[in-house]
Design an enzyme around this catalytic site. Structure first.
Site, short mmCIF file in Angstrom:
data_model
loop_
_atom_site.label_atom_id
_atom_site.label_comp_id
_atom_site.label_asym_id
_atom_site.label_seq_id
_atom_site.Cartn_x
_atom_site.Cartn_y
_atom_site.Cartn_z
CG HIS A 1 -1.98 -1.05 1.16
ND1 HIS A 1 -3.32 -0.78 1.21
CD2 HIS A 1 -1.89 -2.40 1.03
CE1 HIS A 1 -4.01 -1.91 1.12
NE2 HIS A 1 -3.16 -2.91 1.00
CG HIS B 1 -3.68 -10.52 3.39
ND1 HIS B 1 -2.99 -9.83 4.36
CD2 HIS B 1 -3.90 -9.63 2.39
CE1 HIS B 1 -2.81 -8.58 3.96
NE2 HIS B 1 -3.36 -8.44 2.77
CG ASP C 1 -0.32 -17.31 -3.53
OD1 ASP C 1 0.16 -17.74 -2.46
OD2 ASP C 1 -0.07 -16.17 -3.96
CG HIS D 1 0.69 -14.05 -0.71
ND1 HIS D 1 0.71 -14.13 -2.08
CD2 HIS D 1 0.67 -12.73 -0.42
CE1 HIS D 1 0.68 -12.90 -2.58
NE2 HIS D 1 0.66 -12.04 -1.59
CG ASP E 1 -4.44 -9.90 -1.92
OD1 ASP E 1 -5.14 -8.90 -2.15
OD2 ASP E 1 -3.32 -9.83 -1.40
CB SER F 1 2.22 -6.13 -4.65
OG SER F 1 2.78 -6.60 -5.86
#
Length: 382
Positions: A128, A205, A242, A245, A267, A302
């Site tokens: 972010h 998450h 995934d 992460h 995400d 990200s």
């Protein structure tokens, strides 16, 4: 091994049909041994196929339409378009263009927006943009309203609970039926527990963008086994399954500690479904390298380019859980989180006929919304 009856977009109790109406099926479909499962619900998706939900564009509506259409092939029948930390002008432009709507042949249904930030921690901002982060000032809730412009279509807000004045914000959002999620945060366990006592129900998450588990202060992760959760309440937590992460061992730890709270999220970012290279995530440029997505020029993860069906398969493989459990993490649990389990996330009588046909390896063969086929795997070339 039984029949699923559908009428007028809902799953029907056949007893009524047999005994009261003495009726029979108008159309019969042989599912050829497929698994029938509730449609998947993605409560955290930032975009895909070149569309970024955090960019205010003139054709935002066509972008959201494109994504909702394309994710049907991943088994997603409803979703929450997610905006990452952005300047107020972006929220003011984008949010009025998101409307809650039912799914259909045009695409997956929209359950409302998930606003992730800007009221989050600098230390755990992840991908972010720092210059857009905000804290709660004196009139905390008014501050939030001014930033977002409107909460009409908002379903989830992710914030950092250690921020001063977050308590009143959590209470006000909860009062309006908006789900508060804890994330991008350096909160300790007691701050996280306090947030849950004031109405927070979700963790954004898990393990990513929060303090790592420490045995003397387990932080937000400790909510999974906390004994200070109000009676009758359940804390849910999102996981990006995934293979990047979260290490499979961490997935297993979370799943074994609190299986009924696990919600699979993609995400996914604008680059999902596109070739590797440079794409956007709101105000940042991100680089896709295989399945890894980084802020360009860094090793900061990200978002992901994983699809929901991939996450379900990876989760099942990593945890060795039952097929039912893996499917529920992408359907029943997100529906319970949003309080819509009477309509979505199950195959119970009277619920919406949003369902999938999958093969035994959990690859999606066909997607149905309100009883209508909206996508089918093309088998002609096989």
């Amino acid at each position: 091994r039984e029949d699923l009856w559908v009428r007028e977009g809902k799953i029907l109790n056949p007893e009524k049909l047999f005994f009261d109406e003495k009726g029979s099926a108008d159309v019969q479909l042989d599912c050829k041994g497929s698994i029938i499962a509730p449609g998947f619900i993605d409560v955290q998706i930032n975009g895909g196929f070149g569309v970024d939900f955090s960019l205010a564009t003139d054709d935002f509506k066509s972008g959201i339409d494109l994504v909702s259409q394309k994710i049907l092939s991943h088994g997603v029948t409803s979703f929450c378009p997610t905006l990452v930390t952005s300047p107020p002008s972006v929220y003011h432009q984008v949010l009025p263009q998101i409307s809650v709507r039912n799914g259909g042949a045009h695409g997956a249904g929209i359950l409302g927006a998930h606003l992730e930030g800007p009221f989050i921690s600098r230390e755990k901002k992840g991908a972010h943009p720092e210059h857009c982060l905000r804290t709660f000032e004196a009139g905390a809730f008014q501050d939030l309203l001014a930033t977002y412009g409107s909460l009409d279509c908002v379903r989830i807000v992710t914030l950092a609970p250690e921020m001063e004045r977050s308590r009143e914000v959590i209470q006000e959002l909860t009062k309006r039926g908006i789900c508060v999620s804890l994330g991008h945060s350096v909160a300790n366990l007691s701050q996280a527990e306090e947030a849950v006592q004031h109405g927070a129900t979700f963790i954004t998450h898990l393990f990513n963008a929060m303090l790592p588990f420490h045995h003397r202060d387990p932080g937000i992760v400790g909510l999974l086994t906390s004994d200070k959760i109000p009676a009758g309440r359940r804390v849910f937590y999102g996981m990006i399954s995934d293979g990047i992460h979260t290490n499979p061992a961490a997935l297993r730890i979370a799943h074994r500690a609190h299986p009924k709270g696990l919600v699979l999220v993609t995400d996914a970012i604008a680059g999902m479904g596109l070739a590797p290279g440079r794409h956007t995530l709101g105000q940042q440029v991100v680089e896709i390298d295989g399945l890894n997505t980084y802020i360009a020029g860094t090793k900061t993860l990200s978002g992901s380019v994983a699809t929901m069906d991939t996450c379900v398969r990876h989760f099942q493989e990593a945890t060795g859980c039952s097929v039912e459990m893996a499917l529920e993490a992408a359907s029943l649990h997100p529906a319970q989180l949003l309080g819509i389990e009477d309509k979505k996330g199950t195959l119970n009588y009277d619920s919406d006929a949003d369902f999938l046909m999958l093969n035994d390896s959990l690859y999606v063969q066909a997607t149905y919304i309100a009883g209508q086929e909206v996508w089918r795997q093309d088998t002609s070339g096989m």
